[in-house]
Design an enzyme around this catalytic site. Structure first.
Site, PDB file in Angstrom:
ATOM      1  N   ASP A   2       0.820  -1.206   0.000  1.00  8.21           N
ATOM      2  CA  ASP A   2       0.000   0.000   0.000  1.00  8.21           C
ATOM      3  C   ASP A   2       0.858   1.262   0.000  1.00  8.21           C
ATOM      4  OD1 ASP A   2      -2.385   1.423   0.079  1.00  8.21           O
ATOM      5  OD2 ASP A   2      -3.242   0.002   1.504  1.00  8.21           O
ATOM      6  N   HIS A  19       2.614   3.087  -9.020  1.00 12.74           N
ATOM      7  CA  HIS A  19       2.549   1.621  -9.163  1.00 12.74           C
ATOM      8  C   HIS A  19       3.826   1.092  -9.832  1.00 12.74           C
ATOM      9  CE1 HIS A  19      -1.422   1.649  -7.597  1.00 12.74           C
ATOM     10  NE2 HIS A  19      -1.987   2.207  -8.641  1.00 12.74           N
ATOM     11  N   LEU A 113      12.787 -19.727  -3.226  1.00 10.29           N
ATOM     12  CA  LEU A 113      11.743 -18.864  -2.660  1.00 10.29           C
ATOM     13  C   LEU A 113      10.444 -19.121  -3.401  1.00 10.29           C
ATOM     14  CD1 LEU A 113      10.883 -16.238  -0.956  1.00 10.29           C
ATOM     15  CD2 LEU A 113      11.395 -14.967  -3.053  1.00 10.29           C
TER      16      LEU A 113
HETATM   17  C1  IPE Z   1      -1.082   0.128  -4.085  1.00 10.13           C
HETATM   18  O1  IPE Z   1      -1.237   1.282  -3.341  1.00 10.13           O
HETATM   19  C2  IPE Z   1      -2.253  -0.839  -4.072  1.00 10.13           C
HETATM   20  C3  IPE Z   1      -2.369  -1.614  -5.334  1.00 10.13           C
HETATM   21  C4  IPE Z   1      -1.359  -2.125  -5.956  1.00 10.13           C
HETATM   22  C5  IPE Z   1      -3.693  -1.818  -5.936  1.00 10.13           C
HETATM   23  P1  IPE Z   1      -2.480   2.278  -3.439  1.00 10.13           P
HETATM   24  O2  IPE Z   1      -2.789   2.568  -4.859  1.00 10.13           O
HETATM   25  O3  IPE Z   1      -3.620   1.741  -2.626  1.00 10.13           O
HETATM   26  O4  IPE Z   1      -1.880   3.564  -2.737  1.00 10.13           O
HETATM   27  P2  IPE Z   1      -2.637   4.675  -1.869  1.00 10.13           P
HETATM   28  O5  IPE Z   1      -3.398   3.967  -0.796  1.00 10.13           O
HETATM   29  O6  IPE Z   1      -3.530   5.419  -2.822  1.00 10.13           O
HETATM   30  O7  IPE Z   1      -1.536   5.517  -1.336  1.00 10.13           O
HETATM   31 MG    MG Z   2      -4.299   2.090  -0.722  1.00  9.14          MG
END
Ligand code: IPE
Ligand code: MG
Length: 225
Positions: A2, A19, A113
């Site tokens: 997250d 991402h 792993l």
């Molecule tokens: C990555 O973080 C989650 C996924 C890969 C879907 P977020 O996209 O939820 O980041 P925030 O919560 O907006 O910061």
């Molecule tokens: Mg998030």
């Protein structure tokens, strides 16, 4: 994993860039995990609820996963990583599903792993899918409802051969479980950090493990010190 969106927003960048940087962070964490002797790493890459995000963000995530699955195959082989996927694979776009299936097949003999990618994953869906399969077997007379216990139930989860996780790492300060491994985390130790996922490094992981090692796990019993 997250915090990708917040990482991007702090820099005035599009969420898709967050991402992409999150994927780079994951690359380093997978390599470091093989070094640190971690045997199983499960990462929550896309939840069954993430379909509710804007179309262009979902598309960007699906393309990123498809491209990464293809591009990383030589590295996965080099590091001895076996890829497995938890989630409803048949709900993914063809290209993402195909690249993931190829990784799973090509890496199935690797032993260093296990990288368990939770994609189109929901903990409730996993339990429902297990319940459905068990109910079908019962209706067809292959098992009796009285045989259903924890051990049998686990055999119908997405990864029947993997043990429950010891440590659950939650990034970006979130204090919720978000439908992740609901069955498996019954006794997982939880470690929360304010580090946003793109900033998560092997040092952060080492810190989480060092903190974990100081804990006493009782599993509901009494342990004398
Ligand atoms: C990555 O973080 C989650 C996924 C890969 C879907 P977020 O996209 O939820 O980041 P925030 O919560 O907006 O910061
Ligand atoms: Mg998030």
């Amino acid at each position: 994993m997250d915090g990708n969106g917040r990482w991007a927003r702090e820099r005035g960048l599009p969420r898709s860039e967050g991402h992409r940087r999150g994927y780079e962070a994951l690359r380093e964490i997978v390599k470091a995990s093989t070094d640190m002797g971690i045997e199983i790493l499960t990462v929550y890459a896309f939840s069954s609820e993430n379909w509710n995000r804007p179309r262009d963000e979902v598309d960007a995530l699906m393309n990123l996963m498809a491209d990464a699955a293809r591009r990383e195959l030589p590295t996965l082989q080099e590091y001895g990583v076996r890829v497995v996927v938890s989630g409803r694979l048949d709900g993914l776009p063809d290209r993402a599903r195909q690249s993931l299936l190829e990784d799973m097949e090509a890496t199935c003999a690797n032993r260093r792993l296990i990288l368990n990618l939770a994609i189109n994953y929901g903990g409730r869906n996993e339990i429902i899918d297990a319940a459905r399969s068990i109910a079908k077997e019962a209706v067809e007379g292959r098992l009796s409802p009285d045989e259903i216990d924890e051990k049998l139930f686990k055999r119908y989860l997405y990864q029947p051969d993997l043990p429950d996780p010891d440590l659950l790492i939650r990034t970006a300060s979130e204090l919720r479980v978000s439908n992740f491994l609901l069955w498996q985390i019954a006794y997982a130790e939880i470690w929360v950090t304010d580090v946003l996922w793109p900033d998560f490094t092997p040092e952060t992981l080492a810190q989480a493990i060092a903190d974990y090692q100081k804990r006493t796990r009782r599993f509901g019993a009494v342990v004398e010190d």
